[in-house]
Design a protein around this motif. Structure first.
Motif, short mmCIF file in Angstrom:
data_model
loop_
_atom_site.label_atom_id
_atom_site.label_comp_id
_atom_site.label_asym_id
_atom_site.label_seq_id
_atom_site.Cartn_x
_atom_site.Cartn_y
_atom_site.Cartn_z
N GLY A 86 0.82 -1.21 0.00
CA GLY A 86 0.00 0.00 0.00
C GLY A 86 0.85 1.25 0.00
N VAL A 87 0.32 2.31 -0.64
CA VAL A 87 0.98 3.62 -0.65
C VAL A 87 -0.09 4.67 -0.39
CG1 VAL A 87 2.38 5.26 -1.96
CG2 VAL A 87 2.62 2.80 -2.40
N SER A 88 0.23 5.62 0.50
CA SER A 88 -0.71 6.68 0.80
C SER A 88 0.06 7.91 1.26
CB SER A 88 -1.68 6.23 1.91
OG SER A 88 -2.69 7.21 2.13
N VAL B 291 4.79 4.21 2.69
CA VAL B 291 4.78 3.00 1.86
C VAL B 291 4.80 1.80 2.79
CG1 VAL B 291 5.96 1.71 0.05
CG2 VAL B 291 6.02 4.22 0.05
N HIS B 292 3.78 0.97 2.70
CA HIS B 292 3.70 -0.26 3.50
C HIS B 292 4.21 -1.42 2.66
CE1 HIS B 292 0.78 0.97 6.89
NE2 HIS B 292 1.26 2.08 6.33
N GLU C 109 5.53 -7.00 8.60
CA GLU C 109 5.02 -5.75 8.04
C GLU C 109 5.93 -4.59 8.43
OE1 GLU C 109 0.65 -5.14 7.95
OE2 GLU C 109 0.64 -6.83 9.37
N GLU C 110 6.28 -3.77 7.44
CA GLU C 110 7.10 -2.59 7.67
C GLU C 110 6.51 -1.41 6.90
OE1 GLU C 110 11.32 -2.95 7.30
OE2 GLU C 110 11.29 -5.13 7.60
N ARG C 111 7.01 -0.24 7.23
CA ARG C 111 6.61 0.95 6.46
C ARG C 111 7.77 1.92 6.43
NH1 ARG C 111 2.40 4.61 10.06
NH2 ARG C 111 3.87 5.15 11.72
N VAL C 112 7.78 2.76 5.42
CA VAL C 112 8.83 3.75 5.26
C VAL C 112 8.20 5.02 4.71
CG1 VAL C 112 9.40 2.98 2.92
CG2 VAL C 112 11.11 4.19 4.28
N LEU C 113 8.71 6.18 5.15
CA LEU C 113 8.26 7.46 4.62
C LEU C 113 9.10 7.84 3.42
CD1 LEU C 113 7.72 9.49 7.94
CD2 LEU C 113 6.02 8.26 6.58
N ALA C 114 8.48 8.55 2.47
CA ALA C 114 9.18 8.90 1.24
C ALA C 114 8.78 10.29 0.78
CB ALA C 114 8.86 7.89 0.14
#
Length: 466
Positions: free
Chosen positions: A113-115, A134-135, A143-148
């Motif tokens: 997912g992207v939001s 970005v998940h 499960e991880e996520r990163v900011l972009a």
């Protein structure tokens, strides 16, 4: 863009040719890329068709910024005039490029997912000032996520092939017959795969470069010592005309022209029959378990043992659902790009050069690039993608003068390929005009000329010519 956001990386989805080129262009401009690749290595999709030779040369499938990044490692560019296979492309270019990028590429990372951070698709307030989130899932389904600061989606279309059904939906019985259906060009060097098709009757559905390749492979098998009795049945939704097999000797990509001529020879020499004007509605099994293709008009073809479906690919947009994308309702390509790549009007050689402006969306900072940017259009070439990401990287860096100077000269004529991204494998079957279709007929090229048969005779009905 506020300072904290500008310090974030640009997330690139996919470590294929275009994704890695995007990372190289970002790195060249001092912008940190983070490439998230679902596969275990670079060019994971290309590896699945490593046996297929591209119809573009090495000089047309390497990116200048990537070459600069590779040069200090002692990497030597292959002969610019030679034609690599998919395996060559991976081993001699893509994997070395990923190795140079090092920790900036994460393998086994599937984007889910992207939001916008703290903003779903509906919320307007301060939307453009928020970073992207970005998940993704990593090893062990963690499960991880990163900011972009921006997101470049170069994930391609390889995982979402189009079905056999003429309506764009799977034909009735298509899923149930999955044990006899493949959506890839088979690797007949593999003994197990070779045994699957040798001496069998195989339907090939599609009219692009992949279908040509499959027909040529089956013809070679039929002429081999272990392939007696091998027969292809080429299923074409339209008619056959002089342009069906591409540009031939007039093609500015000679290998592409030769591919079409090889498919034509397979039919002329009797190794395959062509069934035209046939849109598959259902796939049934006969009493012996063989597959029977049923047309929308109720026509039943003779049974086959295997079916190879090569009707193109389509983009997976599911993980982008929280973003505000501007997509053409037909092609699923960016709204500004769609008229420039419409396969009803353009071949790969007549696509107008384009960059960040045509690839932009209402959601600023997100770009679909490579074959995914073309949606369902088959007119993509790798060199187009390299110019796309050069322009996008310049735009993200704020260098609009460079981003807007989009220059690209493409070879004209012939069938386009690389639904691709990959110049020799995923040309979609695109129906022209849509106003009418020739009556279904079996065409045996090379046989005595009869009304309605032969490659030089266009189907009747002025608007139906292919």
């Amino acid at each position: 863009m506020n300072a904290p956001t500008s310090k974030l990386p640009v997330v690139v989805i996919g470590a294929g040719p275009i994704g890695l080129a995007a990372a190289a262009h970002l790195a060249e401009r001092g912008i940190a890329p983070l490439v998230l690749e679902a596969g275990a290595s670079a060019g994971a999709a290309v590896r699945e068709w490593s046996h297929v030779r591209l119809f573009s040369t090495w000089g047309e499938v390497t990116d200048p910024a990537a070459e600069k990044l590779l040069a200090p490692t002692g990497w030597a560019r292959p002969d610019a005039n030679a034609y690599p296979s998919g395996g060559d492309w991976v081993e001699q270019y893509l994997q070395p490029l990923a190795d140079v990028l090092g920790e900036r590429v994460r393998f086994g990372a599937t984007v889910t997912g992207v939001s916008r951070a703290g903003r779903d698709r509906v919320v307007d307030a301060d939307r453009q000032t928020q970073p992207f989130v970005v998940h993704f899932t990593a090893a062990g389904d963690r499960e991880e996520r990163v900011l972009a600061r921006a997101v470049i989606d170069a994930s391609g279309t390889w995982t979402t092939p189009s079905p056999a059904g003429g309506s764009g939906l799977p034909a009735l019985g298509e899923r149930a017959a999955s044990d006899r259906i493949t959506y890839r060009v088979p690797d007949l060097r593999d003994p197990a795969v070779r045994a699957r098709y040798a001496g069998r009757r195989t339907a090939v559905i599609g009219s692009g470069a992949s279908a040509f390749t499959a027909l040529a492979y089956l013809a070679d098998l039929a002429k081999s010592d272990d392939g007696a009795g091998t027969k292809g049945v080429w299923i074409v939704r339209r008619g056959i005309s002089g342009s069906t097999f591409g540009g031939g000797e007039a093609d500015q990509l000679p290998a592409r022209g030769a591919l079409g001529l090889a498919a034509k020879a397979a039919v002329e020499e009797g190794h395959a029959d062509a069934v035209t004007g046939f849109r598959t509605e259902a796939i049934e099994r006969d009493a012996e378990g063989r597959l029977v293709l049923v047309g929308e008009d109720g026509r039943h073809l003779d049974p086959v043992d295997e079916v190879i479906v090569l009707t193109g690919f389509r983009p997976d947009l599911s993980f982008l659902d929280e973003l505000r994308l501007g997509l053409d309702e037909r092609l699923q390509a960016p709204t500004e790009l769609a008229p420039l790549i419409d396969p009803n009007q353009h071949s790969c050689g007549t696509v107008y050069p384009h960059g960040h402006r045509e690839l932009s969306h209402p959601e600023q900072g997100v770009y679909l690039v490579g074959i995914k940017s073309y949606g369902r259009a088959p007119t993509f070439l790798a060199m187009t993608g390299y110019e796309q990401v050069r322009s996008v990287a310049a735009a993200i860096a704020g260098d609009l003068d460079s981003a807007d100077q989009v220059e690209l000269t493409l070879p004209e004529t012939g069938v386009c390929g690389g639904a691709g991204l990959f110049d020799a494998r995923d040309a979609a079957e695109v129906d022209g005009g849509g106003c009418c279709a020739p009556a279904p007929q079996l065409v045996q090229l090379g046989a005595p000329a009869t009304a309605g048969a032969g490659v030089d005779q266009a189907p009747a009905g002025g608007c139906c010519g292919s």
